[in-house]
Design a protein around this motif. Structure first.
Motif, PDB file in Angstrom:
ATOM      1  N   THR A 191       3.628   4.878 -13.085  1.00  0.00           N
ATOM      2  CA  THR A 191       2.579   6.042 -12.900  1.00  0.00           C
ATOM      3  C   THR A 191       2.534   5.814 -11.335  1.00  0.00           C
ATOM      4  N   GLY A 192       1.617   7.004 -10.916  1.00  0.00           N
ATOM      5  CA  GLY A 192       1.421   6.985  -9.533  1.00  0.00           C
ATOM      6  C   GLY A 192       2.505   7.396  -8.543  1.00  0.00           C
ATOM      7  N   PHE A 193       3.705   7.885  -8.890  1.00  0.00           N
ATOM      8  CA  PHE A 193       4.560   8.249  -8.035  1.00  0.00           C
ATOM      9  C   PHE A 193       4.364   9.261  -6.948  1.00  0.00           C
ATOM     10  N   GLU A 194       3.515  10.432  -7.224  1.00  0.00           N
ATOM     11  CA  GLU A 194       3.199  11.355  -6.362  1.00  0.00           C
ATOM     12  C   GLU A 194       2.344  10.783  -5.357  1.00  0.00           C
ATOM     13  N   GLU A 195       1.535  10.009  -5.600  1.00  0.00           N
ATOM     14  CA  GLU A 195       0.306   9.438  -4.423  1.00  0.00           C
ATOM     15  C   GLU A 195       1.260   8.371  -3.687  1.00  0.00           C
ATOM     16  N   PHE A 196       2.332   7.327  -4.273  1.00  0.00           N
ATOM     17  CA  PHE A 196       3.308   6.739  -3.421  1.00  0.00           C
ATOM     18  C   PHE A 196       4.022   7.410  -2.623  1.00  0.00           C
ATOM     19  N   ALA A 197       4.485   8.670  -2.901  1.00  0.00           N
ATOM     20  CA  ALA A 197       5.384   9.493  -2.186  1.00  0.00           C
ATOM     21  C   ALA A 197       4.689  10.053  -1.123  1.00  0.00           C
ATOM     22  N   GLU A 198       3.398  10.390  -1.317  1.00  0.00           N
ATOM     23  CA  GLU A 198       2.478  10.903  -0.161  1.00  0.00           C
ATOM     24  C   GLU A 198       2.153   9.775   0.831  1.00  0.00           C
ATOM     25  N   GLN A 199       1.918   8.541   0.287  1.00  0.00           N
ATOM     26  CA  GLN A 199       1.684   7.554   1.537  1.00  0.00           C
ATOM     27  C   GLN A 199       2.786   7.227   2.086  1.00  0.00           C
ATOM     28  N   VAL A 499      -0.209   2.046  -3.880  1.00  0.00           N
ATOM     29  CA  VAL A 499      -0.393   2.681  -2.406  1.00  0.00           C
ATOM     30  C   VAL A 499      -1.007   1.872  -1.443  1.00  0.00           C
ATOM     31  N   LEU A 500      -0.183   1.523  -0.470  1.00  0.00           N
ATOM     32  CA  LEU A 500      -0.497   0.415   0.467  1.00  0.00           C
ATOM     33  C   LEU A 500      -0.775   0.852   1.860  1.00  0.00           C
ATOM     34  N   GLU A 501      -1.456   0.240   2.423  1.00  0.00           N
ATOM     35  CA  GLU A 501      -1.492   0.567   4.023  1.00  0.00           C
ATOM     36  C   GLU A 501      -1.033  -0.706   4.814  1.00  0.00           C
ATOM     37  N   HIS A 502      -0.451  -0.480   6.151  1.00  0.00           N
ATOM     38  CA  HIS A 502      -0.028  -1.596   6.879  1.00  0.00           C
ATOM     39  C   HIS A 502      -1.322  -2.212   7.513  1.00  0.00           C
ATOM     40  N   SER A 503      -1.207  -3.519   7.560  1.00  0.00           N
ATOM     41  CA  SER A 503      -2.011  -4.237   8.410  1.00  0.00           C
ATOM     42  C   SER A 503      -1.403  -5.419   9.130  1.00  0.00           C
ATOM     43  N   PRO A 504      -1.488  -5.118  10.418  1.00  0.00           N
ATOM     44  CA  PRO A 504      -0.651  -6.005  11.339  1.00  0.00           C
ATOM     45  C   PRO A 504      -1.215  -7.685  10.983  1.00  0.00           C
TER      46      PRO A 504
END
Length: 627
Positions: A191-199, A499-504
């Motif tokens: 599940t969640g492929f479209e949101e992942f691809a957008e991310q 869906v993940l954000e980069h965090s340094p």
């Protein structure tokens, strides 16, 4: 420093540890626990169980915490290393074990070693990797350092510390844009492929190259090799998990497996490599604050009822404190007593000076170990255990989820006693009439409560030279890999993309602290050095700070010259070792020799909010000559 085995109990009197009889020491341990529980309640107690000891010992340890004391505050060194792996895998697949067997590594086509110096840190596993390479498998190493593992790779991707998510996103984007993703598997099992691809869309190869430092040609090569492979293994260790966003790092790697369908089939899988002999088993036995034995959720009322019926006590319907939260609770005065078995947090935890301060605030500290560690030296009661690898009966569980029998070969020295006997004696003094007639009785109790272990009798374990879980019955022969259901027409619960954000890294580089310190392990030493640093090694003796030739030249440093290394938390002194495997701005140290060089005085306590693991891999430091 050379540690000698503990041979008799110790009790603190007038600020000094003195020799005591077993009865005196056990009475003192139990009395302190009871006093604090009466004053502050059961949640003022915590146990750290031992990932180097047997499954049976860990089962009894977590049972002691939940039954005798009445709290779920139990954890182990899994928190320091692979708790993010367990959290990430559990969130996606429902269980926290690696999905593949070692044999599958030998039979795969592509191996990605991500954040793993396996040749040094997991040499037995790396033999399987070498066999695969000799059979023709391609290997990619993703690591800030060009480690001994990377020297065997077809391609080394030397990324900047803390940029794993951008690199994984760029690999995913390339796979999607080249239409190499497994659309059938994604549609049926995820599940969640479209949101992942957008991310991942903004993470072009060029953008990723700027952020990660990895050439875009190398990113493209890895992406195509992994996606086009019939079978592929993605392996990782602490280079992924010892970060403030560690669970996100793990989920980023799992995303790649879901994208390509490299999970749930023979030869394709996800493998977090465990650093100690029973890290996997300790968690499986329930020595963690949110799971009962068999990795069963403590919030599930039906599961909890089954254990309450077996143990004849109520179990708190809430998660306990993990190791990081325990230390915070000590600082707040909410945790007043601890029972530490085979753990040495004074030297293994990030920001070790803060850890010492917090442990010193406890009203009652009991340490059960085979050596008088720096942590044991702070204890009110020290109990000598017969827990060395050749002194124990029971089982261990390795990184491929294989449960194996171990047998006692030697008697312990002096008055040292079995871990389970010690805990039963303390339980008896606290009002519970406990007795186990050997490790097998403990194991059989565990099998009755854990469906994953039900079919693993001692006899079967011996006949099969170990069995991987799950093993739900005594005639069960399960495949060596997990999650084969994902390939069925009706796969059951689907695996979600994240869906993940980069965090340094939290500890920022600046003019005052311009170097990035990353930590790790070396082949000839082990953990905090208690079991290895007292012996001469032909490979290396003592701690060093490793830096590249360019940085050494710029600082005017020669090999063996002592330097002062400082972070925003502490300062240590160590000799220089020049290593061309490092890139400019990156330096490397270990925690193997903390009696001489306390590397964790430098590391930062910033932790993953989901798993509680600290960011050992990314401290900011400065380096100065010692005149």
């Amino acid at each position: 420093m050379s540690y000698d085995r503990l041979t008799h109990p110790l009790v603190r009197e007038d600020g000094v540890l003195r020799r005591a009889s077993w009865d005196e020491a056990l009475d003192a341990a139990a009395r302190g626990f009871l006093r604090n529980i009466a004053r502050h309640g059961p949640d003022s107690f915590a146990m750290l169980s031992c990932a180097r000891s047997t499954n049976e010992m860990n089962y009894v340890g977590q049972k002691f915490t939940r039954v005798v004391v009445g709290t779920n505050n139990v954890d182990s060194c899994n928190r320091t290393c692979h708790a993010p792996s367990v959290a990430g895998l559990s969130a996606v697949f429902g269980s926290g074990g690696g999905t593949s067997s070692y044999q599958e590594v030998e039979d795969t086509d592509v191996i990605i070693m991500w954040g793993s110096a396996a040749r040094n840190a997991h040499p037995i596993f790396f033999h399987h990797v070498l066999k695969a390479i000799h059979k023709g498998a391609r290997m990619f190493a993703v690591d800030p350092r060009r480690t001994g593992t990377a020297q065997w790779a077809d391609r080394w991707l030397g990324l900047n510390v803390g940029t794993d998510i951008p690199l994984a996103h760029a690999i995913a984007r390339e796979i999607i844009h080249e239409r190499l993703h497994n659309e059938t598997f994604i549609r049926r099992a995820t599940t969640g492929f479209e949101e992942f691809a957008e991310q991942v869309e903004p993470w072009t190869l060029s953008v990723a190259e700027q952020v990660t430092g990895v050439p875009k040609e190398a990113i493209r090569e890895l992406a195509h090799a992994y996606a086009r492979a019939d079978r592929a293994q993605l392996c990782w260790t602490l280079g992924i998990t010892e970060h403030h966003n560690a669970t996100d790092n793990v989920r980023a790697l799992i995303n790649l497996a879901l994208l390509t369908g490299h999970v749930g089939r023979y030869g394709s899988g996800l493998s977090p490599l465990r650093g100690q002999n029973n890290v996997q088993g300790g968690g499986d036995m329930g020595a963690i604050p949110n799971r009962l034995p068999g990795f069963q959720d403590i919030l599930d009322p039906e599961i909890r009822q089954r254990f309450e019926n077996a143990w004849q006590v109520p179990i708190q319907p809430r998660y306990g404190l993990n190791l990081t939260q325990m230390l915070e609770a000590m600082a707040e005065g909410e945790l007043t007593t601890c029972y530490l078995i085979g753990e040495n947090p004074v030297q293994s935890e990030a920001d070790s000076l803060a850890c010492v301060k917090r442990l010193s605030m406890l009203d009652h500290l009991v340490v059960q170990d085979i050596f008088l560690t720096k942590t044991a030296q702070m204890a009110d009661v020290v109990l000598p255990a017969s827990a060395a690898w050749c002194e124990s009966e029971g089982t261990f569980t390795n990184s491929e989820r294989r449960v194996q029998r171990v047998r006692k070969a030697l008697d312990p020295p002096g008055e040292a006693r079995d871990d389970i006997w010690i805990m039963c004696e303390i339980a008896r003094r606290m009002g519970h009439d406990w007795h186990y007639d050997g490790a097998q009785e403990v194991w059989d109790e565990l099998r009755r409560l854990s469906p994953a272990h039900t079919g693993m009798t001692y006899r079967r374990l011996e006949e099969h030279q170990g069995i991987q879980w799950p093993c739900p019955s005594e005639d069960a022969i399960e495949p060596p890999y997990l999650h084969g259901r994902l390939w069925k027409e009706d796969p059951g619960p689907r695996a979600p993309f994240a869906v993940l954000e980069h965090s340094p890294p939290v500890d920022l580089l600046d003019e005052e602290y311009p170097f990035r310190l990353t930590t790790g392990r070396r082949l000839d030493s082990y953990n905090t050095g208690v079991q290895s640093s007292g012996f001469a090694s032909p490979l290396r003796r003592g701690e060093t700070i490793e830096l590249c030739p360019e940085d050494a030249a710029q600082l005017g440093l020669a090999r063996g010259e002592e330097v002062r290394i400082s972070s925003r938390r502490g300062t240590v002194v160590a000799p220089v070792h020049i290593d061309p495997a490092l890139r400019p701005g990156l330096v490397f140290m270990t925690m193997h020799f903390p009696d001489e060089v306390d590397t964790n005085a430098l590391t930062i306590e910033a932790t993953c909010p989901i798993a509680g693991t600290a960011e050992f891999k990314a401290a900011a430091v400065r380096i100065e000559k010692v005149s």
